[in-house]
Structures are given as structure tokens and as C-alpha cells.
Design a protein around this motif. Structure first.
Motif, mmCIF file in Angstrom:
data_model
loop_
_atom_site.group_PDB
_atom_site.id
_atom_site.type_symbol
_atom_site.label_atom_id
_atom_site.label_comp_id
_atom_site.label_asym_id
_atom_site.label_seq_id
_atom_site.Cartn_x
_atom_site.Cartn_y
_atom_site.Cartn_z
ATOM 1 N N ASP A 348 0.847 -1.183 0.000
ATOM 2 C CA ASP A 348 0.000 0.000 0.000
ATOM 3 C C ASP A 348 0.888 1.240 0.000
ATOM 4 O O ASP A 348 2.106 1.154 0.125
ATOM 5 N N ALA A 350 0.964 5.185 1.795
ATOM 6 C CA ALA A 350 0.382 6.082 2.790
ATOM 7 C C ALA A 350 1.321 7.262 3.004
ATOM 8 O O ALA A 350 2.498 7.081 3.338
ATOM 9 N N ALA A 351 0.792 8.462 2.785
ATOM 10 C CA ALA A 351 1.554 9.701 3.017
ATOM 11 C C ALA A 351 2.893 9.692 2.279
ATOM 12 O O ALA A 351 3.949 9.953 2.860
ATOM 13 N N ARG A 420 8.550 0.190 5.781
ATOM 14 C CA ARG A 420 8.050 1.498 5.347
ATOM 15 C C ARG A 420 9.229 2.336 4.853
ATOM 16 O O ARG A 420 10.261 2.426 5.524
#
Length: 437
Positions: A348, A350-351, A420
Motif C-alpha cells: 500500500d 500512505a503519506a 516502510r
């Protein structure tokens, strides 16, 4: 030689600036004399006697011409030499002596200006510093002859002349101390600069050595899986059917090609160095899923719409190595537990960060193993099955990417690893520690 030339160039440039400042002050005095003669007489009365106009004008013109020549023919073309700089300092000392002789001689309050060429000469060499110092002392002494005799208060002429002579002696002593100590300070600073340069080179070599160590450790870790697969297949070849042998040989060839690729990167450090820099072209984040699928049939990929459309400029080879290390650990954990349903991966965004979660329902790890999971050479696998470098190298690379890696595990129930990293952030040192939390 280059550093010496640069020092001479800087010294000569500073000398030209100082000469322009002095000429500017003289020009300001002449302007003030023409515009405000009363104010000029008051100022001149502080520093008697006034300068002789014709001789002073000739010296000023000669200094201006010399300054223009140095600026355009020497500094602009980078032709400064130590001999040229020293010669101009000697000429300036002579010009300063002439100006002082034309404006009061030895009683002129600006005899301390001799310290300017002396200070600049210290930047050249000890020989030139002492030569300019001697020239300044000689020029000061010549003022007793070239200029008018000093006139003191009535009845104290001898005392005043003795005071002036004492000033000359004090100037000589001060000049010797200034040249000696300032030169010692300059030498000390030069030694410090040389030591800092040596330490910088040593630190750079240490970083390169550490990078080579990381490269070797990464290659050794990556070679473990294909070599283990080849070893198992080679041992089972005599027991296989012809069709199974053909498939096994195809798998062996694939794993050998993988080993060859790893060794090529190991033997070409410049390739790995290039791969550690952010890519000029973006590549699709969906390739992470392809890399994970190639590890085994146990992997199931779930990619969000944002993840499927996202691209990143982070170094592809490094990111894929991180993903393979995490995926391999998850697959090994599942294979070690009978009845495991496999590895589930979600990709995914995110930000502006890529978010990769790898979940397995394998053997899991106890709390003490989770705490030590990112330590080098720590492994929960059976002896000979793992080197304990996968997560350690993954975290090290993620630090350079500005990313993090977190690990959650429960003994007997499985592990979740979260990776991340920013999609478009250049490599940097000292990023946040990647251990959970």
C-alpha cells in the motif's frame, strides 16, 4: 603545490584590497579638503603635519597603477606567485615609507601601518615574513633622515626625540614578536588542517571498508538460499523420475543464474555503489509483488489501488533485496510449521511512503528473540540453515533510505513484518532506527 598557489593568490588579493582601502582614505582626505576645508584642517590638526601634495600625488598614482596591473594581469589570470607577492609587499613598504616621509616623517602617527605588509607576509613564508619585517624596520629608521626632524615642546626637544627613538625600538621588538608568534600560530593551524584532512580520509576509508563488509555479508546471506536449494535437489536427483529430474535441473540452472548475479554484484562494487543512489527514473512499486511471488508458491499478494499505481525512485536493487530477505524469512517460518496457510503480503501507499506488510502463521518467535532479531548473526533457524544477517542488513539499508522496519511476533502463532520507506527521498545517513517502536 595547488594549496600553496591558492594561499599566495589569497594573500595578494588581500594586499590589493588593503592598498585600495588606503588609497580610498587618501582620496577621501583630498575630497574633504576641497569641499570642507575647515573640517579638513581640524582633522589634520590631530595628525600634524599635513602631507606634501605633489609628492603624495605621485606616490598615490603609482600605487593605483600597480594595483590595477596586479588585479587585471595577475589575479584575474591566476598567475600569482610567492616571489611576485613578496616583491609587491616590498614595493608597498617603500611606498608607505615615502608617504610617511612626505607627511611628517618619523613623527607621523601612522607609522604603525608598517604592520599591514608584515602581517600579510606571514601568509607567504617565514623568509618573506622576516624580509618584509626587516624592510619595515629599515623604512621606519629611514624616516629619521628622509622626513623633517621631530619637533617637541620647547625645552623638551631631546626628550621627545628619545621618545621617538624608543618607539622605533619598540616597533622592532613588537614586529619580531608578531612575526614569530603569528607564524607559529599559522603553522599550528596548518598542522590542524592537515590532521583534519587525514582524519577525513581515514573516516572515508573506514566507511568504504564498512560498505564492503556489508556488501560481503549481503552476498553471503543471499547465496545461502539458492545454494541450499541446489544442495537439496542434487541430493535427491538419483531418486527422481526423469520428468522430476528435468524440472530439478531447470530449478538448479535458475538458482545458479541467481548465484552468478549475486557474485557479479559482489565482484563489481561500483555497480552496488550505483544501486545505492536514488534512481533517475521511477519504477513501479508492483515489482515488489513480483519479487515476492518468485520466492515460492506460499506467498499471496494483496495490492491496493494506490500501491498498484505508485512508482518510486528509491534504488531498486536495494529495495528488492530488503523485500526478498523479509519474504524468505516468512516462507521459512511457514515451512517449519505443519499446517501453515502461507505468507500474506499487502502493498500500500500512505503519506508518500510505501507500506509493505508481510504476515505469516509460522512458528513465530518468543519475546527475547524478537528483541534480538535485528542483531547481526542472530538466527532462530536450525544451525546451518541461516546466517542471521537478513533483518540486520534490511534495517541497515532502510536507514539509508530513510525508512523503518518493525517486527511483531508471537511464539507459535506467526510474525508480522512492516517495511516502510519514502517513495522519493534520496539516500541519507543516520535515519531513524528501524527496530519496532
Amino acid at each position: 603545490m595547488q594549496r600553496l598557489t591558492s594561499s599566495v593568490q589569497i594573500t595578494l588579493r588581500l594586499f590589493v584590497v588593503a592598498r585600495w582601502v588606503m588609497l580610498g582614505l587618501i582620496a577621501l582626505g583630498w575630497t574633504l579638503q576641497a569641499v570642507r576645508p575647515t573640517l579638513f584642517r581640524q582633522i589634520v590638526s590631530w595628525f600634524p603635519p599635513p602631507p606634501e601634495p605633489i609628492g603624495t600625488s605621485i606616490v598615490v598614482v603609482l600605487m593605483a597603477v600597480a594595483n590595477l596591473w596586479v588585479s587585471r594581469r595577475v589575479l584575474a589570470r591566476g598567475r600569482a606567485t610567492m616571489s611576485l607577492a613578496g616583491t609587491h609587499l616590498l614595493l608597498d613598504t617603500a611606498a608607505l615609507t615615502a608617504l610617511l616621509a612626505l607627511s611628517g616623517g618619523v613623527s607621523n602617527a601612522f607609522t604603525s601601518m608598517y604592520f599591514v605588509p608584515m602581517t600579510l607576509a606571514i601568509q607567504l613564508s617565514p623568509g618573506w615574513a622576516w624580509a618584509i619585517g626587516g624592510a619595515c624596520l629599515l623604512g621606519f629608521a629611514s624616516l629619521f633622515v628622509l622626513g623633517p626632524a621631530p619637533v617637541g615642546p620647547p625645552g623638551h626637544e631631546e626628550h621627545f626625540l628619545g621618545h621617538i627613538r624608543g618607539m622605533w625600538v619598540a616597533f622592532g621588538i613588537s614586529a619580531a614578536f608578531v612575526i614569530y608568534f603569528v607564524h607559529r600560530i599559522a603553522l599550528s593551524l596548518a598542522r590542524q588542517r592537515a590532521e583534519l584532512e587525514r582524519l577525513r580520509m581515514t573516516a572515508q576509508q573506514d566507511r568504504q571498508l564498512a560498505a564492503l563488509g556489508t556488501l560481503a555479508a549481503g552476498a553471503a546471506h543471499e547465496l545461502g538460499s539458492p545454494l541450499a536449494t541446489i544442495g537439496v535437489l542434487v541430493a535427491d536427483l538419483p531418486l527422481m523420475e526423469p520428468r522430476e529430474q528435468s524440472e530439478a535441473m531447470q530449478t538448479i540452472r535458475h538458482e545458479l543464474a541467481r548465484c552468478k548475479h549475486i557474485l557479479q554484484q559482489m565482484s563489481s562494487p561500483e555497480l552496488r555503489v550505483g544501486s545505492l543512489a536514488a534512481s533517475a527514473e521511477a519504477w513501479p512499486l508492483a515489482e515488489l509483488g513480483e519479487a515476492l511471488r518468485s520466492l515460492g508458491s506460499e506467498v499471496t499478494i494483496a495490492m491496493s489501488a494506490a500501491g498498484a499505481a505508485a512508482t518510486t525512485t528509491q534504488p531498486q536493487e536495494v529495495v528488492l533485496q530488503i523485500v526478498r530477505a523479509v519474504g524468505t524469512n516468512a516462507i521459512d517460518a511457514c515451512r517449519a510449521k505443519p499446517g501453515s496457510t502461507g505468507v500474506r503480503v499487502t502493498i500500500d501507499v500512505a503519506a508518500d511512503h510505501a507500506l509493505l506488510r508481510v504476515r505469516d502463521d509460522g512458528v513465530g518467535m518468543p519475546p527475547e528473540a524478537v528483541a534480538a532479531a535485528f542483531d547481526p548473526f542472530f538466527s532462530t533457524k536450525p544451525e546451518g540453515k541461516g546466517m542471521g544477517l537478513g533483518l540486520f542488513l534490511a534495517r541497515a539499508h532502510l536507514r539509508k533510505l530513510g525508512g523503518t522496519i518493525e517486527l511483531e511476533s508471537e511464539h507459535g502463532r506467526g510474525t508480522t513484518t512492516t517495511v516502510r520507506f519514502p517513495l522519493r527521498e534520496a539516500l541519507r545517513e543516520g535515519a531513524t532506527d528501524g527496530r519496532g517502536g
